[in-house]
Enzyme design. Structure first.
Site, mmCIF file in Angstrom:
data_model
loop_
_atom_site.group_PDB
_atom_site.id
_atom_site.type_symbol
_atom_site.label_atom_id
_atom_site.label_comp_id
_atom_site.label_asym_id
_atom_site.label_seq_id
_atom_site.Cartn_x
_atom_site.Cartn_y
_atom_site.Cartn_z
ATOM 1 N N TYR A 82 7.404 -13.002 3.654
ATOM 2 C CA TYR A 82 7.757 -12.239 4.867
ATOM 3 C C TYR A 82 9.100 -12.680 5.439
ATOM 4 O O TYR A 82 9.798 -11.884 6.075
ATOM 5 C CB TYR A 82 6.603 -12.285 5.888
ATOM 6 C CG TYR A 82 5.487 -11.387 5.413
ATOM 7 C CD1 TYR A 82 4.391 -11.890 4.709
ATOM 8 C CD2 TYR A 82 5.601 -10.003 5.539
ATOM 9 C CE1 TYR A 82 3.419 -11.047 4.201
ATOM 10 C CE2 TYR A 82 4.626 -9.152 5.029
ATOM 11 C CZ TYR A 82 3.548 -9.673 4.347
ATOM 12 O OH TYR A 82 2.596 -8.834 3.822
ATOM 13 N N ASP B 106 8.078 -2.210 8.807
ATOM 14 C CA ASP B 106 9.464 -2.284 9.279
ATOM 15 C C ASP B 106 9.570 -1.655 10.664
ATOM 16 O O ASP B 106 8.633 -1.005 11.140
ATOM 17 C CB ASP B 106 10.423 -1.608 8.260
ATOM 18 C CG ASP B 106 10.216 -0.095 8.149
ATOM 19 O OD1 ASP B 106 10.079 0.407 7.013
ATOM 20 O OD2 ASP B 106 10.211 0.595 9.198
ATOM 21 N N HIS C 18 -0.591 -1.418 9.675
ATOM 22 C CA HIS C 18 -0.630 -2.627 8.832
ATOM 23 C C HIS C 18 0.176 -3.770 9.416
ATOM 24 O O HIS C 18 0.533 -4.706 8.708
ATOM 25 C CB HIS C 18 -0.149 -2.294 7.411
ATOM 26 C CG HIS C 18 -1.073 -1.352 6.706
ATOM 27 N ND1 HIS C 18 -0.708 -0.631 5.601
ATOM 28 C CD2 HIS C 18 -2.342 -0.995 6.978
ATOM 29 C CE1 HIS C 18 -1.730 0.113 5.197
ATOM 30 N NE2 HIS C 18 -2.730 -0.080 6.034
HETATM 31 N N1 APR Z 1 11.260 9.944 0.168
HETATM 32 C C1 APR Z 1 9.935 10.222 0.320
HETATM 33 N N2 APR Z 1 8.945 9.637 -0.391
HETATM 34 C C2 APR Z 1 9.342 8.724 -1.312
HETATM 35 C C3 APR Z 1 10.693 8.378 -1.536
HETATM 36 C C4 APR Z 1 11.675 9.037 -0.746
HETATM 37 N N3 APR Z 1 12.982 8.764 -0.881
HETATM 38 N N4 APR Z 1 10.730 7.438 -2.524
HETATM 39 C C5 APR Z 1 9.439 7.205 -2.881
HETATM 40 N N5 APR Z 1 8.608 7.990 -2.169
HETATM 41 C C6 APR Z 1 7.138 8.055 -2.209
HETATM 42 C C7 APR Z 1 6.528 7.700 -3.542
HETATM 43 O O1 APR Z 1 6.477 8.855 -4.383
HETATM 44 C C8 APR Z 1 5.140 7.242 -3.124
HETATM 45 O O2 APR Z 1 4.246 8.339 -3.018
HETATM 46 O O3 APR Z 1 6.651 7.096 -1.298
HETATM 47 C C9 APR Z 1 5.363 6.656 -1.728
HETATM 48 C C10 APR Z 1 5.363 5.148 -1.726
HETATM 49 O O4 APR Z 1 4.051 4.735 -2.065
HETATM 50 P P1 APR Z 1 3.703 3.179 -1.971
HETATM 51 O O5 APR Z 1 4.803 2.405 -2.599
HETATM 52 O O6 APR Z 1 2.304 3.026 -2.463
HETATM 53 O O7 APR Z 1 3.778 2.866 -0.416
HETATM 54 P P2 APR Z 1 2.647 3.141 0.668
HETATM 55 O O8 APR Z 1 1.892 4.385 0.365
HETATM 56 O O9 APR Z 1 3.326 3.058 2.002
HETATM 57 O O10 APR Z 1 1.680 1.855 0.494
HETATM 58 C C11 APR Z 1 0.608 1.774 1.395
HETATM 59 O O11 APR Z 1 0.030 -0.386 0.496
HETATM 60 O O12 APR Z 1 0.575 -2.486 -0.221
HETATM 61 C C12 APR Z 1 0.111 -1.775 0.847
HETATM 62 O O13 APR Z 1 0.300 -2.427 3.061
HETATM 63 C C13 APR Z 1 1.035 -1.892 2.019
HETATM 64 O O14 APR Z 1 1.471 -0.250 3.716
HETATM 65 C C14 APR Z 1 1.427 -0.458 2.313
HETATM 66 C C15 APR Z 1 0.308 0.332 1.682
#
Ligand code: APR
Length: 233
Positions: free
Chosen positions: A54, A90, A105
């Site tokens: 972190y 963030d 989260h």
């Molecule tokens: N604009 C919009 N969406 C995007 C972009 C972009 N430029 N780039 C990537 N994505 C999409 C991806 O296609 C994916 O569906 O954003 C999503 C990111 O998914 P994750 O990486 O799984 O992130 P998230 O869904 O926020 O994860 C949820 O998992 O690890 C835990 O606590 C952590 O809050 C997090 C949670």
């Protein structure tokens, strides 16, 4: 009376600010094991590893800036009551001007004593404080003399703000989902609490696992998809 929009965001909304997503190729979980750096077992197994993860996140956040998608979401407040419910830790929504942001989260810039969250004493927000983009290390104690921990909901912990989030989504006239893979519950199931006549939009460049025919998928990155969304309102 202004209509209400619930905006559910994930790491994808901050991707164009240079902050990594978690599960895309090259995402954070390709380089780090979430069970080591973002779980309650990981915390008790190796506090220092979690603290350094972190510290790195805060350093990246210090150099990151809100992008046009964050700003477009903040702009919605001109014509709507906007509740941003984010899985992101963030602070880019706030820095873009959104005035009501619920962090499901937790928040990377905040810390609390490690003994403030368990079933007995419940979750005490009053023990939380902001360290900005600074480091927190082993031996850094809270005023109560207890080791500081990130104010993050670790894997394996409950999501204290889930009730509040469900309430906000159920009141929304419109639901917008931006940049989440919808793979982590209970956050991923939030949109299902939308009222039956609330339209649901999702902005994501990738295929998303949705089995709800009423959802409109704007298959673009967040900064572009927000322009299309604004035209659909
Ligand atoms: N604009 C919009 N969406 C995007 C972009 C972009 N430029 N780039 C990537 N994505 C999409 C991806 O296609 C994916 O569906 O954003 C999503 C990111 O998914 P994750 O990486 O799984 O992130 P998230 O869904 O926020 O994860 C949820 O998992 O690890 C835990 O606590 C952590 O809050 C997090 C949670």
């Amino acid at each position: 009376m202004k209509k209400r929009i619930a905006v559910l965001t994930g790491a994808g909304v901050s991707a164009e600010s240079g902050l990594g997503t978690y599960r895309d190729n090259g995402g954070l979980w390709d380089s780090y094991d979430p069970m080591e750096v973002a779980s309650i077992e990981g915390w008790y197994r190796d506090r220092n590893k979690v603290l350094q993860f972190y510290n790195m996140q805060r350093a990246h956040l210090r150099d990151a800036k809100p992008n046009e998608a964050h700003r477009a979401i903040a702009e919605l407040e001109k014509d709507y009551i906007v509740d941003v419910i984010t899985q992101n830790v963030d602070n880019l929504h706030e820095r873009a001007g959104s005035t009501h942001v619920v962090h499901l989260h937790g928040e990377a810039t905040k810390v609390r004593p490690e003994n403030t969250y368990n079933d007995e004493d419940g979750f005490s927000e009053k023990a939380v404080f902001d360290v900005g983009y600074g480091e927190v290390n082993l031996g850094d104690k809270a005023p109560n003399g207890v080791q500081l921990r990130p104010h993050i909901v670790f894997f394996g912990e409950a999501v204290p703000k889930m009730e509040q989030a469900i309430d906000l989504v159920s009141q929304a006239d419109i639901v917008l989902i931006v940049g989440t893979s919808l793979s982590v519950y209970p956050a991923a199931g939030l949109y299902r609490f939308a009222s039956p006549d609330a339209p649901i939009y999702i902005i994501d460049p990738a295929e998303v696992p949705l089995y709800d025919s009423r959802i409109v998928h704007i298959r673009k990155v967040a900064t572009e998809g927000m322009k299309d969304f604004a035209k659909m309102l």
